[in-house]
Design a protein around this motif. Structure first.
Motif, PDB file in Angstrom:
ATOM      1  N   VAL A  83       0.871  -1.171   0.000  1.00  0.00           N
ATOM      2  CA  VAL A  83       0.000   0.000   0.000  1.00  0.00           C
ATOM      3  C   VAL A  83       0.909   1.222   0.000  1.00  0.00           C
ATOM      4  N   PHE A  84       0.837   2.017  -1.070  1.00  0.00           N
ATOM      5  CA  PHE A  84       1.819   3.080  -1.305  1.00  0.00           C
ATOM      6  C   PHE A  84       1.196   4.467  -1.142  1.00  0.00           C
ATOM      7  N   LEU A 153      -6.865  -0.092   2.825  1.00  0.00           N
ATOM      8  CA  LEU A 153      -6.584  -1.504   3.081  1.00  0.00           C
ATOM      9  C   LEU A 153      -7.857  -2.246   3.457  1.00  0.00           C
ATOM     10  N   ASP A 154      -8.710  -1.631   4.261  1.00  0.00           N
ATOM     11  CA  ASP A 154     -10.014  -2.228   4.573  1.00  0.00           C
ATOM     12  C   ASP A 154     -10.766  -2.579   3.299  1.00  0.00           C
ATOM     13  N   ARG A 155     -10.872  -1.598   2.391  1.00  0.00           N
ATOM     14  CA  ARG A 155     -11.632  -1.797   1.171  1.00  0.00           C
ATOM     15  C   ARG A 155     -11.008  -2.878   0.284  1.00  0.00           C
ATOM     16  N   MET A 156      -9.696  -2.880   0.193  1.00  0.00           N
ATOM     17  CA  MET A 156      -9.048  -3.860  -0.662  1.00  0.00           C
ATOM     18  C   MET A 156      -9.253  -5.279  -0.139  1.00  0.00           C
ATOM     19  N   LEU A 157      -9.127  -5.459   1.168  1.00  0.00           N
ATOM     20  CA  LEU A 157      -9.268  -6.800   1.733  1.00  0.00           C
ATOM     21  C   LEU A 157     -10.714  -7.286   1.691  1.00  0.00           C
ATOM     22  N   SER A 158     -11.668  -6.364   1.655  1.00  0.00           N
ATOM     23  CA  SER A 158     -13.075  -6.763   1.584  1.00  0.00           C
ATOM     24  C   SER A 158     -13.582  -6.849   0.144  1.00  0.00           C
ATOM     25  N   SER A 159     -12.722  -6.537  -0.824  1.00  0.00           N
ATOM     26  CA  SER A 159     -13.092  -6.588  -2.237  1.00  0.00           C
ATOM     27  C   SER A 159     -12.889  -8.002  -2.776  1.00  0.00           C
ATOM     28  N   PRO A 160     -13.289  -8.257  -4.013  1.00  0.00           N
ATOM     29  CA  PRO A 160     -13.027  -9.572  -4.606  1.00  0.00           C
ATOM     30  C   PRO A 160     -11.545  -9.934  -4.671  1.00  0.00           C
ATOM     31  N   TYR A 161     -10.674  -8.922  -4.629  1.00  0.00           N
ATOM     32  CA  TYR A 161      -9.241  -9.193  -4.627  1.00  0.00           C
ATOM     33  C   TYR A 161      -8.766  -9.730  -3.272  1.00  0.00           C
ATOM     34  N   GLY A 162      -9.536  -9.461  -2.235  1.00  0.00           N
ATOM     35  CA  GLY A 162      -9.076  -9.762  -0.884  1.00  0.00           C
ATOM     36  C   GLY A 162      -8.705 -11.208  -0.660  1.00  0.00           C
ATOM     37  N   ARG A 169       1.703 -10.749   4.335  1.00  0.00           N
ATOM     38  CA  ARG A 169       2.693  -9.978   3.592  1.00  0.00           C
ATOM     39  C   ARG A 169       2.042  -8.708   3.040  1.00  0.00           C
ATOM     40  N   ILE A 170       1.662  -7.837   3.947  1.00  0.00           N
ATOM     41  CA  ILE A 170       1.085  -6.546   3.577  1.00  0.00           C
ATOM     42  C   ILE A 170       2.058  -5.462   4.035  1.00  0.00           C
ATOM     43  N   VAL A 171       2.454  -4.611   3.116  1.00  0.00           N
ATOM     44  CA  VAL A 171       3.555  -3.666   3.326  1.00  0.00           C
ATOM     45  C   VAL A 171       3.053  -2.236   3.218  1.00  0.00           C
TER      46      VAL A 171
END
Length: 359
Positions: A83-84, A153-162, A169-171
Protein backbone atom coordinates in the motif's frame (compact mmCIF):
# COMPACT_ATOMS: atom_id res chain seq x y z
CA UNK A 1 -1.04 8.01 33.68
CA UNK A 2 -0.50 8.08 29.93
CA UNK A 3 -3.42 7.09 27.76
CA UNK A 4 -3.15 5.58 24.31
CA UNK A 5 -5.21 7.11 21.51
CA UNK A 6 -5.28 4.40 18.84
CA UNK A 7 -6.81 4.11 15.42
CA UNK A 8 -10.29 2.71 15.73
CA UNK A 9 -10.31 2.77 19.52
CA UNK A 10 -12.44 5.89 19.86
CA UNK A 11 -15.00 7.16 17.37
CA UNK A 12 -14.08 10.76 18.22
CA UNK A 13 -10.33 10.17 18.10
CA UNK A 14 -9.74 11.55 14.57
CA UNK A 15 -11.46 14.82 15.44
CA UNK A 16 -9.44 15.14 18.64
CA UNK A 17 -6.14 14.35 16.99
CA UNK A 18 -6.64 16.80 14.17
CA UNK A 19 -6.48 19.58 16.76
CA UNK A 20 -2.97 18.54 17.71
CA UNK A 21 0.28 19.58 16.13
CA UNK A 22 0.72 16.31 14.32
CA UNK A 23 1.13 18.02 10.98
CA UNK A 24 4.29 19.83 12.00
CA UNK A 25 5.78 16.51 13.00
CA UNK A 26 4.83 14.68 9.84
CA UNK A 27 5.49 17.30 7.15
CA UNK A 28 7.25 16.01 4.08
CA UNK A 29 7.87 18.59 1.46
CA UNK A 30 8.61 16.96 -1.88
CA UNK A 31 7.07 18.49 -4.97
CA UNK A 32 5.81 15.49 -6.92
CA UNK A 33 3.88 16.87 -9.85
CA UNK A 34 2.37 14.35 -12.23
CA UNK A 35 4.62 13.71 -15.23
CA UNK A 36 5.20 11.01 -17.77
CA UNK A 37 6.58 7.85 -16.18
CA UNK A 38 10.13 6.72 -16.82
CA UNK A 39 9.82 2.93 -17.00
CA UNK A 40 12.24 0.66 -15.18
CA UNK A 41 12.43 -1.54 -18.24
CA UNK A 42 10.77 -1.64 -21.63
CA UNK A 43 7.49 -3.53 -21.67
CA UNK A 44 5.46 -4.02 -24.82
CA UNK A 45 2.27 -4.54 -22.81
CA UNK A 46 2.51 -3.20 -19.24
CA UNK A 47 0.28 -4.98 -16.72
CA UNK A 48 -3.11 -3.37 -16.45
CA UNK A 49 -4.18 -1.25 -13.51
CA UNK A 50 -7.59 -0.57 -12.00
CA UNK A 51 -8.72 2.73 -10.49
CA UNK A 52 -11.13 2.92 -7.57
CA UNK A 53 -12.89 6.13 -6.53
CA UNK A 54 -13.69 5.20 -2.97
CA UNK A 55 -15.20 7.50 -0.36
CA UNK A 56 -14.75 6.95 3.36
CA UNK A 57 -18.27 7.55 4.71
CA UNK A 58 -17.05 8.02 8.28
CA UNK A 59 -15.04 11.07 7.21
CA UNK A 60 -16.92 12.03 4.03
CA UNK A 61 -13.49 11.97 2.42
CA UNK A 62 -12.63 10.70 -1.06
CA UNK A 63 -9.85 8.12 -1.17
CA UNK A 64 -8.99 7.46 -4.82
CA UNK A 65 -6.65 4.53 -5.43
CA UNK A 66 -4.93 2.74 -8.29
CA UNK A 67 -4.35 -1.00 -8.09
CA UNK A 68 -1.50 -2.64 -9.98
CA UNK A 69 -2.35 -6.34 -10.00
CA UNK A 70 -0.12 -9.15 -11.32
CA UNK A 71 -1.24 -10.36 -14.72
CA UNK A 72 -0.70 -14.05 -13.99
CA UNK A 73 -1.69 -15.31 -10.56
CA UNK A 74 -1.84 -19.08 -10.28
CA UNK A 75 -5.20 -20.47 -9.15
CA UNK A 76 -5.29 -20.83 -5.39
CA UNK A 77 -2.18 -18.74 -4.81
CA UNK A 78 -1.98 -15.45 -2.89
CA UNK A 79 0.10 -12.38 -3.58
CA UNK A 80 1.80 -9.83 -1.32
CA UNK A 81 0.28 -6.33 -1.24
CA UNK A 82 2.13 -3.02 -0.99
CA UNK A 83 0.00 0.00 0.00
CA UNK A 84 1.82 3.08 -1.30
CA UNK A 85 1.49 6.71 -0.16
CA UNK A 86 2.59 9.54 -2.49
CA UNK A 87 4.58 12.66 -1.66
CA UNK A 88 3.21 16.17 -1.29
CA UNK A 89 1.37 17.16 -4.47
CA UNK A 90 1.30 13.67 -5.94
CA UNK A 91 -1.50 11.33 -6.95
CA UNK A 92 -2.41 7.69 -7.43
CA UNK A 93 -0.91 7.92 -10.92
CA UNK A 94 2.57 8.52 -9.57
CA UNK A 95 5.39 6.06 -8.88
CA UNK A 96 4.06 4.00 -11.76
CA UNK A 97 7.51 2.51 -12.42
CA UNK A 98 7.25 0.80 -9.05
CA UNK A 99 3.68 -0.37 -9.61
CA UNK A 100 4.60 -1.86 -12.99
CA UNK A 101 7.71 -3.54 -11.69
CA UNK A 102 6.00 -5.02 -8.66
CA UNK A 103 3.04 -6.38 -10.60
CA UNK A 104 5.35 -7.84 -13.25
CA UNK A 105 7.05 -9.76 -10.43
CA UNK A 106 3.96 -11.10 -8.71
CA UNK A 107 3.39 -8.36 -6.13
CA UNK A 108 0.23 -6.23 -6.04
CA UNK A 109 0.37 -2.56 -5.10
CA UNK A 110 -2.39 -0.16 -4.14
CA UNK A 111 -1.43 3.49 -4.69
CA UNK A 112 -3.47 5.77 -2.43
CA UNK A 113 -4.26 9.39 -3.33
CA UNK A 114 -4.57 11.76 -0.37
CA UNK A 115 -7.22 14.34 -1.20
CA UNK A 116 -5.89 17.08 1.09
CA UNK A 117 -2.29 16.96 -0.12
CA UNK A 118 -2.49 15.69 -3.69
CA UNK A 119 -1.98 17.17 -7.16
CA UNK A 120 -4.88 19.57 -6.62
CA UNK A 121 -2.37 21.75 -4.76
CA UNK A 122 -1.03 22.90 -8.13
CA UNK A 123 -4.44 24.14 -9.33
CA UNK A 124 -5.61 27.69 -8.75
CA UNK A 125 -3.71 30.94 -8.32
CA UNK A 126 0.08 30.28 -8.45
CA UNK A 127 0.60 33.03 -5.86
CA UNK A 128 -1.31 30.95 -3.33
CA UNK A 129 0.64 27.72 -3.77
CA UNK A 130 2.81 28.27 -0.68
CA UNK A 131 -0.26 28.73 1.49
CA UNK A 132 -1.82 25.61 -0.01
CA UNK A 133 1.33 23.60 0.68
CA UNK A 134 1.35 24.78 4.28
CA UNK A 135 -2.29 23.79 4.74
CA UNK A 136 -1.57 20.41 3.19
CA UNK A 137 1.08 19.83 5.86
CA UNK A 138 -1.29 20.69 8.69
CA UNK A 139 -1.91 18.18 11.45
CA UNK A 140 -5.38 17.35 10.16
CA UNK A 141 -4.05 16.24 6.79
CA UNK A 142 -1.11 14.39 8.32
CA UNK A 143 -3.51 12.30 10.35
CA UNK A 144 -5.98 11.93 7.48
CA UNK A 145 -3.28 10.35 5.30
CA UNK A 146 -2.69 7.59 7.84
CA UNK A 147 -6.43 7.03 8.05
CA UNK A 148 -6.55 6.87 4.23
CA UNK A 149 -4.09 3.97 4.33
CA UNK A 150 -6.21 2.17 6.91
CA UNK A 151 -9.42 2.72 4.95
CA UNK A 152 -7.90 1.72 1.60
CA UNK A 153 -6.58 -1.50 3.08
CA UNK A 154 -10.01 -2.23 4.57
CA UNK A 155 -11.63 -1.80 1.17
CA UNK A 156 -9.05 -3.86 -0.66
CA UNK A 157 -9.27 -6.80 1.73
CA UNK A 158 -13.07 -6.76 1.58
CA UNK A 159 -13.09 -6.59 -2.24
CA UNK A 160 -13.03 -9.57 -4.61
CA UNK A 161 -9.24 -9.19 -4.63
CA UNK A 162 -9.08 -9.76 -0.88
CA UNK A 163 -9.16 -13.55 -1.07
CA UNK A 164 -6.08 -13.48 -3.33
CA UNK A 165 -3.96 -11.33 -0.98
CA UNK A 166 -1.45 -12.89 1.40
CA UNK A 167 -2.42 -11.20 4.65
CA UNK A 168 0.91 -12.08 6.23
CA UNK A 169 2.69 -9.98 3.59
CA UNK A 170 1.08 -6.55 3.58
CA UNK A 171 3.56 -3.67 3.33
CA UNK A 172 3.21 0.06 4.06
CA UNK A 173 5.32 2.14 1.67
CA UNK A 174 5.75 5.71 0.57
CA UNK A 175 8.00 8.50 -0.63
CA UNK A 176 8.65 11.77 1.21
CA UNK A 177 5.38 12.79 2.90
CA UNK A 178 4.28 9.27 2.06
CA UNK A 179 7.32 7.84 3.83
CA UNK A 180 6.20 9.56 7.02
CA UNK A 181 2.68 8.23 6.42
CA UNK A 182 4.06 4.71 6.11
CA UNK A 183 6.03 5.13 9.34
CA UNK A 184 2.90 6.25 11.17
CA UNK A 185 1.07 3.23 9.78
CA UNK A 186 3.66 0.90 11.34
CA UNK A 187 4.00 2.59 14.72
CA UNK A 188 5.43 6.13 14.75
CA UNK A 189 3.73 8.18 17.50
CA UNK A 190 3.99 11.37 19.53
CA UNK A 191 2.91 12.43 22.99
CA UNK A 192 0.40 15.28 23.15
CA UNK A 193 -1.19 16.44 26.40
CA UNK A 194 -0.50 13.12 28.11
CA UNK A 195 -1.87 11.06 25.22
CA UNK A 196 -0.09 8.96 22.66
CA UNK A 197 -1.21 10.14 19.23
CA UNK A 198 -0.80 7.19 16.90
CA UNK A 199 -2.43 5.39 13.98
CA UNK A 200 -0.61 2.07 13.81
CA UNK A 201 -2.29 -0.60 11.71
CA UNK A 202 -1.04 -4.06 12.80
CA UNK A 203 -1.93 -5.55 9.42
CA UNK A 204 1.19 -3.90 7.96
CA UNK A 205 4.04 -6.32 8.59
CA UNK A 206 6.87 -4.45 6.84
CA UNK A 207 7.64 -0.92 5.60
CA UNK A 208 9.42 0.60 2.61
CA UNK A 209 10.52 4.15 3.46
CA UNK A 210 11.85 6.29 0.60
CA UNK A 211 13.32 9.73 1.38
CA UNK A 212 11.74 10.13 4.82
CA UNK A 213 11.75 13.77 6.01
CA UNK A 214 12.44 14.66 9.63
CA UNK A 215 9.66 14.73 12.18
CA UNK A 216 9.58 18.51 12.49
CA UNK A 217 9.24 19.86 16.00
CA UNK A 218 10.23 16.57 17.63
CA UNK A 219 13.57 16.55 19.44
CA UNK A 220 13.41 12.93 20.60
CA UNK A 221 13.20 10.80 17.47
CA UNK A 222 13.84 7.65 19.49
CA UNK A 223 10.57 8.25 21.30
CA UNK A 224 8.70 8.93 18.06
CA UNK A 225 10.04 5.88 16.21
CA UNK A 226 11.03 3.54 19.02
CA UNK A 227 7.88 1.41 18.84
CA UNK A 228 8.37 0.39 15.21
CA UNK A 229 9.19 -3.31 15.21
CA UNK A 230 8.41 -4.47 11.67
CA UNK A 231 11.25 -4.95 9.15
CA UNK A 232 11.84 -1.67 7.35
CA UNK A 233 13.82 -0.59 4.30
CA UNK A 234 15.06 3.01 3.96
CA UNK A 235 16.22 4.45 0.63
CA UNK A 236 17.81 7.85 0.00
CA UNK A 237 20.62 9.56 -1.95
CA UNK A 238 23.51 11.82 -1.03
CA UNK A 239 21.82 14.76 -2.78
CA UNK A 240 18.36 13.97 -1.40
CA UNK A 241 17.68 17.52 -0.19
CA UNK A 242 14.20 18.89 0.52
CA UNK A 243 13.67 22.62 0.04
CA UNK A 244 10.43 24.52 0.28
CA UNK A 245 9.63 27.91 1.89
CA UNK A 246 9.91 27.48 5.64
CA UNK A 247 11.37 23.99 5.49
CA UNK A 248 14.80 22.64 4.63
CA UNK A 249 15.97 19.09 5.10
CA UNK A 250 19.37 17.62 4.13
CA UNK A 251 20.16 13.95 3.55
CA UNK A 252 21.36 13.65 7.13
CA UNK A 253 17.73 13.88 8.23
CA UNK A 254 16.98 10.63 6.34
CA UNK A 255 19.83 8.96 8.21
CA UNK A 256 18.59 10.30 11.55
CA UNK A 257 15.17 8.76 10.95
CA UNK A 258 16.78 5.42 10.13
CA UNK A 259 19.06 5.52 13.17
CA UNK A 260 16.19 6.35 15.55
CA UNK A 261 14.33 3.13 14.77
CA UNK A 262 15.29 0.68 17.47
CA UNK A 263 14.63 -2.63 15.78
CA UNK A 264 17.69 -4.19 14.15
CA UNK A 265 15.41 -5.48 11.39
CA UNK A 266 16.17 -2.56 9.11
CA UNK A 267 18.17 -1.76 5.99
CA UNK A 268 19.54 1.51 4.65
CA UNK A 269 20.65 2.21 1.09
CA UNK A 270 22.14 5.54 -0.05
CA UNK A 271 22.69 6.23 -3.74
CA UNK A 272 25.56 8.45 -4.81
CA UNK A 273 24.24 11.77 -6.15
CA UNK A 274 20.58 11.79 -7.14
CA UNK A 275 17.94 14.15 -5.79
CA UNK A 276 14.83 14.08 -3.65
CA UNK A 277 12.59 13.72 -6.70
CA UNK A 278 14.65 11.05 -8.41
CA UNK A 279 12.38 8.45 -6.81
CA UNK A 280 9.25 9.92 -8.44
CA UNK A 281 8.18 9.35 -12.05
CA UNK A 282 10.18 12.42 -13.16
CA UNK A 283 12.60 11.30 -15.85
CA UNK A 284 15.59 13.65 -15.59
CA UNK A 285 15.91 14.89 -12.01
CA UNK A 286 19.17 13.76 -10.44
CA UNK A 287 20.77 13.44 -13.85
CA UNK A 288 19.51 11.84 -17.08
CA UNK A 289 22.01 8.96 -16.85
CA UNK A 290 21.62 8.23 -13.14
CA UNK A 291 17.84 8.63 -12.98
CA UNK A 292 16.79 5.38 -14.72
CA UNK A 293 19.49 3.44 -12.89
CA UNK A 294 18.27 4.58 -9.47
CA UNK A 295 14.68 3.73 -10.40
CA UNK A 296 15.64 0.26 -11.59
CA UNK A 297 17.84 -0.33 -8.55
CA UNK A 298 15.16 0.89 -6.13
CA UNK A 299 12.48 -1.33 -7.65
CA UNK A 300 14.74 -4.38 -7.51
CA UNK A 301 15.87 -3.60 -3.97
CA UNK A 302 12.34 -3.50 -2.59
CA UNK A 303 11.67 -7.08 -3.64
CA UNK A 304 15.08 -8.27 -2.44
CA UNK A 305 14.18 -6.71 0.91
CA UNK A 306 10.87 -8.55 1.03
CA UNK A 307 12.67 -11.84 0.34
CA UNK A 308 14.87 -11.17 3.34
CA UNK A 309 12.15 -9.79 5.61
CA UNK A 310 9.60 -12.53 5.02
CA UNK A 311 11.66 -15.57 4.02
CA UNK A 312 15.08 -14.90 5.50
CA UNK A 313 16.48 -15.28 1.97
CA UNK A 314 19.37 -12.92 1.27
CA UNK A 315 20.38 -14.29 -2.14
CA UNK A 316 18.60 -11.54 -4.09
CA UNK A 317 20.09 -8.85 -1.87
CA UNK A 318 23.58 -10.26 -2.34
CA UNK A 319 23.12 -10.15 -6.11
CA UNK A 320 21.69 -6.65 -5.85
CA UNK A 321 24.70 -5.38 -3.90
CA UNK A 322 27.06 -6.73 -6.53
CA UNK A 323 25.07 -5.38 -9.47
CA UNK A 324 24.50 -1.84 -8.21
CA UNK A 325 27.66 -1.13 -6.21
CA UNK A 326 28.94 1.45 -8.74
CA UNK A 327 26.11 3.89 -7.95
CA UNK A 328 26.01 3.35 -4.18
CA UNK A 329 27.38 5.55 -1.42
CA UNK A 330 26.12 3.09 1.18
CA UNK A 331 25.12 -0.49 0.40
CA UNK A 332 22.77 -2.55 2.58
CA UNK A 333 24.12 -5.58 4.36
CA UNK A 334 22.04 -8.69 4.87
CA UNK A 335 24.22 -10.58 7.30
CA UNK A 336 22.02 -12.70 9.59
CA UNK A 337 20.62 -12.63 12.18
CA UNK A 338 20.00 -8.90 11.80
CA UNK A 339 19.04 -6.60 8.95
CA UNK A 340 21.58 -3.83 9.33
CA UNK A 341 23.70 -1.44 7.29
CA UNK A 342 27.38 -0.94 8.17
CA UNK A 343 29.11 1.95 6.39
CA UNK A 344 30.82 1.30 3.08
CA UNK A 345 34.31 2.76 2.47
CA UNK A 346 32.74 5.44 0.29
CA UNK A 347 30.31 6.42 3.03
CA UNK A 348 33.14 6.44 5.59
CA UNK A 349 34.97 8.97 3.44
CA UNK A 350 31.83 11.11 3.26
CA UNK A 351 31.46 10.92 7.02
CA UNK A 352 35.03 12.08 7.46
CA UNK A 353 34.28 15.01 5.19
CA UNK A 354 31.21 15.91 7.23
CA UNK A 355 28.76 15.15 4.43
CA UNK A 356 26.91 12.55 6.49
CA UNK A 357 26.87 11.64 10.20
CA UNK A 358 29.76 9.52 11.34
CA UNK A 359 28.73 5.91 12.11
Amino acid sequence: MQRACKLGSDASAPAKMTRRRLGAMLLAVAVTTAVTAHPVQAQSAPPAYTDFDWVDPARARPVPTRLHWPADVAPGSRVPLIVFSHGLGGSRRGYSYLGRYWSAHGVASLHVQHAGSDSSLWAGNPLGVVDRLQRAAHESEALARALDMHFALDRMLSSPYGARIDRRRIVAAGHSYGANTALVAVGARVMRDGRWVEARDPRFTAAIVISAPPFYGETDLASVLGKITVPNLHVTATNDVIQIPGYHSPTTDRLAVFNAIATPRKLLTVFEGGSHSIFTDRAFTGGPALNPKVKAATAELTLAFLDLAYDGNRDALTRWNAAWQPILALAPDAAPPQISAPPSPRMAKRAAAGLVPAP
